[in-house]
Design an enzyme around this catalytic site. Structure first.
Site, short mmCIF file in Angstrom:
data_model
loop_
_atom_site.label_atom_id
_atom_site.label_comp_id
_atom_site.label_asym_id
_atom_site.label_seq_id
_atom_site.Cartn_x
_atom_site.Cartn_y
_atom_site.Cartn_z
N LYS A 1 0.84 -1.20 0.00
CA LYS A 1 0.00 0.00 0.00
C LYS A 1 0.88 1.25 0.00
O LYS A 1 1.84 1.34 0.77
CB LYS A 1 -0.91 -0.01 1.22
CG LYS A 1 -1.87 1.16 1.34
CD LYS A 1 -2.74 1.03 2.59
CE LYS A 1 -3.71 2.18 2.74
NZ LYS A 1 -4.55 2.05 3.96
N SER B 1 -9.32 2.28 3.03
CA SER B 1 -8.38 3.00 2.20
C SER B 1 -7.38 2.11 1.47
O SER B 1 -6.65 2.57 0.58
CB SER B 1 -7.59 3.99 3.08
OG SER B 1 -6.86 3.29 4.10
N SER C 1 -10.20 0.03 7.14
CA SER C 1 -9.53 0.01 5.84
C SER C 1 -8.91 -1.31 5.43
O SER C 1 -8.35 -1.42 4.35
CB SER C 1 -8.46 1.10 5.80
OG SER C 1 -9.05 2.37 5.93
#
Length: 438
Positions: free
Chosen positions: A78, A147, A171
């Site tokens: 990420k 996210s 997330s």
């Protein structure tokens, strides 16, 4: 919809084949890169992926003795984690072209264990709510969640067997539910956040994505330093407690039906499910999480808010402005409420091993509406307890609907075993359509 082509090997299967010499690191890398090339234009899970660099690294792994349990396994990172050899923009134009001087702790541990870092996956802006470009591999009109959007989508599309993300509200669990994969958020503090762009220091938790529970447990073991590996499921059914949470009214029909089905599968497989109701002290815990998150976010992103306000999205700017107005006394009251609920939570698990709760309100919404609501994740993140999304069920649009299991603080190993048991029950046991839990 996702292609019917043969899926990429699971993390544990690929690990075993590489260890036996039946598969090279380069061959696995080529398979992953081919899948990225085939669907990246529609899924858009990646902010950075250089195939030549990936193949060079894979060949180097093939030439050297195995470094660790992730030898040759492709991993997505990420873009909220620092990487010394790849751009790290944190989902914001403020940091376009930024390349840190070192790796985040989680990235370094993946490399030390022989993992092959394929690239950086899309994050929402600073891991908050403003959507990125990624779409759900099951339906590209829909969000993959956030996210950790790119990490979840990349694993769901078979582009990598493993990926890492973060959870400050929901997330990891929510995108795992929307994308139909396993998401594991460990107990708070189990994985070092060093080198992670912070969003809220008392909530931020590093999590992992995989196609199955053993894969998530494998990566979780490397990152946490604990032995969480799962090779076979326990023969003894866990004791499940079905918990609607005070947010049950937010559950749509797809999630309510999924909970019905999950309970039916548990009982059909020989397990027991009790209803667990959280004490009244938990009723305002979600509001406490929102207060703590906003207060800490305004301070974590103080530089960006002060020096680059025009490059912040309107939604994030509003959140930071609100957080800056929260009085310290109000913040401390929320922290006290969280501490009270953490102390009381042990009693909630007195007669069960894990809680069974919704992962998300329903199926993934359309991408135009945002990344979805973390309403069923916030309180567990605040409590710091481990959570796992177990996939295997679908809603009326044939899109994934996950089930979230919650364990006791530091009870991650037992939680993962329960998740594996439930996943196998989903695969092998028919449901009783007459049993309802609504």
């Amino acid at each position: 919809m996702i292609s019917d082509a043969e899926p990429v090997l699971s993390a544990t299967t690929a690990r075993d084949r590489i260890a036996s010499g039946a598969l090279s690191c380069e061959a696995l890398a080529r398979q992953c890169l081919a899948r990225i090339e085939a669907r990246e234009s529609e899924i858009r899970a990646w902010t950075h992926c250089d195939p030549n660099t990936v193949l060079d690294a894979a060949r180097q792994l093939d030439r050297m003795p195995a470094r660790g349990p992730l030898q040759g396994l492709a991993v997505g990172i990420k873009d909220i984690f620092d990487t010394h050899d790849m751009p790290t923009a944190y989902g914001s134009p403020i940091y376009a072209g930024h390349t840190p001087s070192s790796d985040a702790a989680a990235v370094a541990l993946i490399r030390q264990a022989g993992g092959l870092v394929v690239g950086k996956t899309v994050t929402t802006e600073f891991a908050f709510f403003n959507p990125g470009k990624t779409r759900n591999p099951h339906d590209c009109q829909r969000t993959p969640g956030g996210s950790s959007s790119g990490s979840a989508a990349a694993v769901a599309a078979g582009q990598v067997p493993l990926a890492i993300g973060t959870q400050t509200a929901g997330s990891v669990i929510r995108p795992a539910s929307f994308c139909g994969i396993v998401g594991y958020k460990p107990s708070y503090g189990w994985i070092s956040p060093a080198g992670l762009k912070p969003a809220a220091w008392s909530l931020d938790t590093v999590g992992v994505f995989a196609a199955d529970v053993p894969g998530a447990a494998l990566l979780g073991s490397v990152l946490s330093g604990r032995d969480l590996r799962i090779d076979t499921a326990s023969g003894t059914p866990p004791r499940f407690g079905f918990c609607r949470t005070p947010q049950w009214d937010a559950a749509r029909s797809a999630t309510r039906t999924a909970c019905d089905t999950a309970i039916n599968r548990v009982t059909a497989a020989g397990g027991d499910v009790e209803t667990v109701t959280l004490p009244a002290i938990f009723d305002d815990l979600l509001a406490a999480q929102e207060t703590i998150m906003a207060f800490e976010a305004a301070r974590c992103l103080a530089f960006e808010r002060d020096r680059h306000p025009r490059q912040l999205s309107e939604r994030l700017a509003v959140l930071l402005d609100h957080g800056a107005t929260i009085a310290a006394g109000h913040y401390e009251a929320a922290r006290r409420r969280a501490a009270q609920c953490r102390a009381a939570f042990a009693d909630c698990l007195a007669d069960v091993d894990v809680l069974l709760t919704p992962s998300a309100p329903g199926e993934a919404p359309l991408a135009t509406s945002g990344t979805g609501d973390p309403v069923f994740n916030r309180i567990w993140t605040l409590l710091g307890v481990p959570c796992v999304n177990v996939p295997g069920l679908t809603g009326p649009n044939r899109l994934p609907v996950g089930i979230q299991l919650i364990g006791s603080r530091d009870g991650d190993a037992a939680l993962l075993r329960a998740a594996q048991w439930l996943a196998q029950a989903f695969e092998s046991t028919p449901a009783d359509p007459d049993r309802k839990v609504r």
